[in-house]
Design a protein around this motif. Structure first.
Motif, PDB file in Angstrom:
ATOM      1  N   ASP A 112       0.840  -1.196   0.000  1.00 49.72           N
ATOM      2  CA  ASP A 112       0.000   0.000   0.000  1.00 49.72           C
ATOM      3  C   ASP A 112       0.876   1.247   0.000  1.00 49.72           C
ATOM      4  OD1 ASP A 112       0.306   1.049   2.981  1.00 49.72           O
ATOM      5  OD2 ASP A 112       0.002  -1.105   3.104  1.00 49.72           O
ATOM      6  N   TRP A 113       0.253   2.410  -0.263  1.00 48.10           N
ATOM      7  CA  TRP A 113       0.995   3.660  -0.440  1.00 48.10           C
ATOM      8  C   TRP A 113       1.812   4.024   0.803  1.00 48.10           C
ATOM      9  CZ3 TRP A 113       2.023   8.582   1.115  1.00 48.10           C
ATOM     10  CH2 TRP A 113       2.523   9.472   0.156  1.00 48.10           C
ATOM     11  N   ALA A 149       7.499   6.729  -3.149  1.00 51.22           N
ATOM     12  CA  ALA A 149       8.952   6.613  -3.001  1.00 51.22           C
ATOM     13  C   ALA A 149       9.626   7.977  -3.070  1.00 51.22           C
ATOM     14  CB  ALA A 149       9.519   5.689  -4.072  1.00 51.22           C
ATOM     15  N   THR A 150       9.164   8.843  -3.978  1.00 53.50           N
ATOM     16  CA  THR A 150       9.764  10.169  -4.109  1.00 53.50           C
ATOM     17  C   THR A 150       9.579  10.987  -2.841  1.00 53.50           C
ATOM     18  OG1 THR A 150       9.446  10.207  -6.511  1.00 53.50           O
ATOM     19  CG2 THR A 150       9.734  12.330  -5.414  1.00 53.50           C
ATOM     20  N   LEU A 151       8.362  11.032  -2.330  1.00 57.20           N
ATOM     21  CA  LEU A 151       8.105  11.800  -1.108  1.00 57.20           C
ATOM     22  C   LEU A 151       8.846  11.197   0.082  1.00 57.20           C
ATOM     23  CD1 LEU A 151       4.299  12.574  -1.535  1.00 57.20           C
ATOM     24  CD2 LEU A 151       6.222  14.157  -1.798  1.00 57.20           C
ATOM     25  N   PHE A 159       7.139   4.801   3.665  1.00 58.82           N
ATOM     26  CA  PHE A 159       8.121   4.574   4.722  1.00 58.82           C
ATOM     27  C   PHE A 159       9.311   3.751   4.221  1.00 58.82           C
ATOM     28  CE2 PHE A 159       4.442   5.736   7.337  1.00 58.82           C
ATOM     29  CZ  PHE A 159       5.032   6.755   8.089  1.00 58.82           C
ATOM     30  N   LYS A 160       9.078   2.897   3.238  1.00 51.22           N
ATOM     31  CA  LYS A 160      10.213   2.238   2.591  1.00 51.22           C
ATOM     32  C   LYS A 160      11.099   3.270   1.889  1.00 51.22           C
ATOM     33  CE  LYS A 160       8.321  -2.409   1.636  1.00 51.22           C
ATOM     34  NZ  LYS A 160       9.503  -3.254   1.866  1.00 51.22           N
ATOM     35  N   GLY A 161      10.472   4.306   1.329  1.00 49.94           N
ATOM     36  CA  GLY A 161      11.223   5.384   0.704  1.00 49.94           C
ATOM     37  C   GLY A 161      12.011   6.192   1.709  1.00 49.94           C
ATOM     38  N   VAL A 162      11.417   6.439   2.871  1.00 46.95           N
ATOM     39  CA  VAL A 162      12.123   7.158   3.937  1.00 46.95           C
ATOM     40  C   VAL A 162      13.368   6.388   4.345  1.00 46.95           C
ATOM     41  CG1 VAL A 162      12.009   7.966   6.330  1.00 46.95           C
ATOM     42  CG2 VAL A 162      10.040   8.282   4.815  1.00 46.95           C
ATOM     43  N   MET A 163      13.207   5.099   4.634  1.00 49.41           N
ATOM     44  CA  MET A 163      14.334   4.277   5.059  1.00 49.41           C
ATOM     45  C   MET A 163      15.407   4.186   3.981  1.00 49.41           C
ATOM     46  SD  MET A 163      14.017   3.337   8.143  1.00 49.41           S
ATOM     47  CE  MET A 163      15.357   2.166   8.118  1.00 49.41           C
TER      48      MET A 163
END
Length: 275
Positions: A163-164, A249-251, A169-173
């Motif tokens: 989900d979004w 992912a960008t955000l 949070f995968k993008g943050v990490m």
């Protein structure tokens, strides 16, 4: 021998305060870069990251390998992308989030920083798509009896499934680890320093399945293209899933990079000013 000559010959890495000062100077230089050069350089970075993603998928083209081996060695393969970016010189969106250090010290304004991010994001996408076209025309997907093509689709399908919020949070990490790798690159004095220094943080984010928006500019369109041609289960990758992943992912990458940049800026800014 003058003090400057002694400093030049100093073999150890830059100190944290010196690295923070360098990060600010790099951010200022990036903000001043012309739009044309910035875009061309960002296209190179998009292609470089795509090459790392390609290497990763070729390695995953052997489905008999244990999970841990796939993640660890595949992560090392992916390091090729950031090695090329840092050692050859190119504008990478995720690394350029560290321009917040220069913004926090008021060396650049909001408009130049956001302008750079926008140009670099679009340029990274263009470079990744050009690399995709070359890889597709070279028929790399047919390697190992088509197993590499299956790997492309499998990786992309795994990236559109969550989900979004999970993707965010995968993008943050992801960009916490990427920006730590870039920070190590800032502190390095030699090519060997840079290459060795980035291996662990970059391979870690890949092994953990975190989301890097620039890598996904290659993974997802390639998976979508091959899936539309009958590779893998039907319709496992859609344009909607692709858009959701890239936006999250960008955000997330922005948030992770800003967190790293501001943390180091806060801790080291006074030392950097008086060194």
């Amino acid at each position: 021998m003058t003090p400057d000559e002694i400093k030049t010959l100093k073999p150890d890495a830059l100190s944290p305060a010196e690295t923070a000062a360098k990060a600010e100077a790099v951010g200022e230089a990036k903000a001043a870069m012309s739009s044309a050069k910035c875009f061309a350089s960002s296209m190179l970075a998009g292609a470089f990251i795509a090459f790392g993603a390609l290497y990763f998928c070729v390695f995953l083209g052997d489905p008999t390998m244990p999970f841990a081996v796939q993640r660890m060695v595949g992560g090392v393969c992916f390091c090729l992308g950031l090695v090329l970016v840092l050692c050859c010189g190119a504008e990478l969106f995720t690394g350029n989030i560290l321009m917040v250090c220069a913004k926090a010290s008021k060396r650049i304004g909001w408009v130049p920083m956001l302008r750079n991010w926008a140009i670099v994001w679009i340029g990274n996408l263009a470079g990744a798509l050009i690399a995709l076209a070359l890889v597709f025309l070279a028929n790399v997907a047919a390697m190992n009896g088509g197993a590499v093509g299956e790997a492309f689709v499998s990786v992309a399908a795994g990236k559109v499934a969550p989900d979004w919020a999970t993707l965010f949070f995968k993008g943050v990490m992801c960009n916490i680890l990427v920006c730590l790798a870039v920070w190590i690159g800032f502190s390095a004095r030699t090519v060997v320093d840079k290459v060795i220094g980035i291996i662990l943080p970059i391979s870690a984010f890949v092994a953990c399945g975190f989301e890097h928006c620039v890598a996904n500019m290659f993974f997802l369109p390639m998976g979508l293209l091959l899936n539309s041609m009958g590779v893998g289960a039907p319709d496992v990758i859609t344009l909607g899933g692709l858009a959701a992943n890239l936006s999250a992912a960008t955000l997330g990458n922005i948030v992770g990079g800003v967190a790293v940049g501001l943390a180091f800026w806060f801790v080291h800014r006074q030392k950097a000013a008086i060194r």
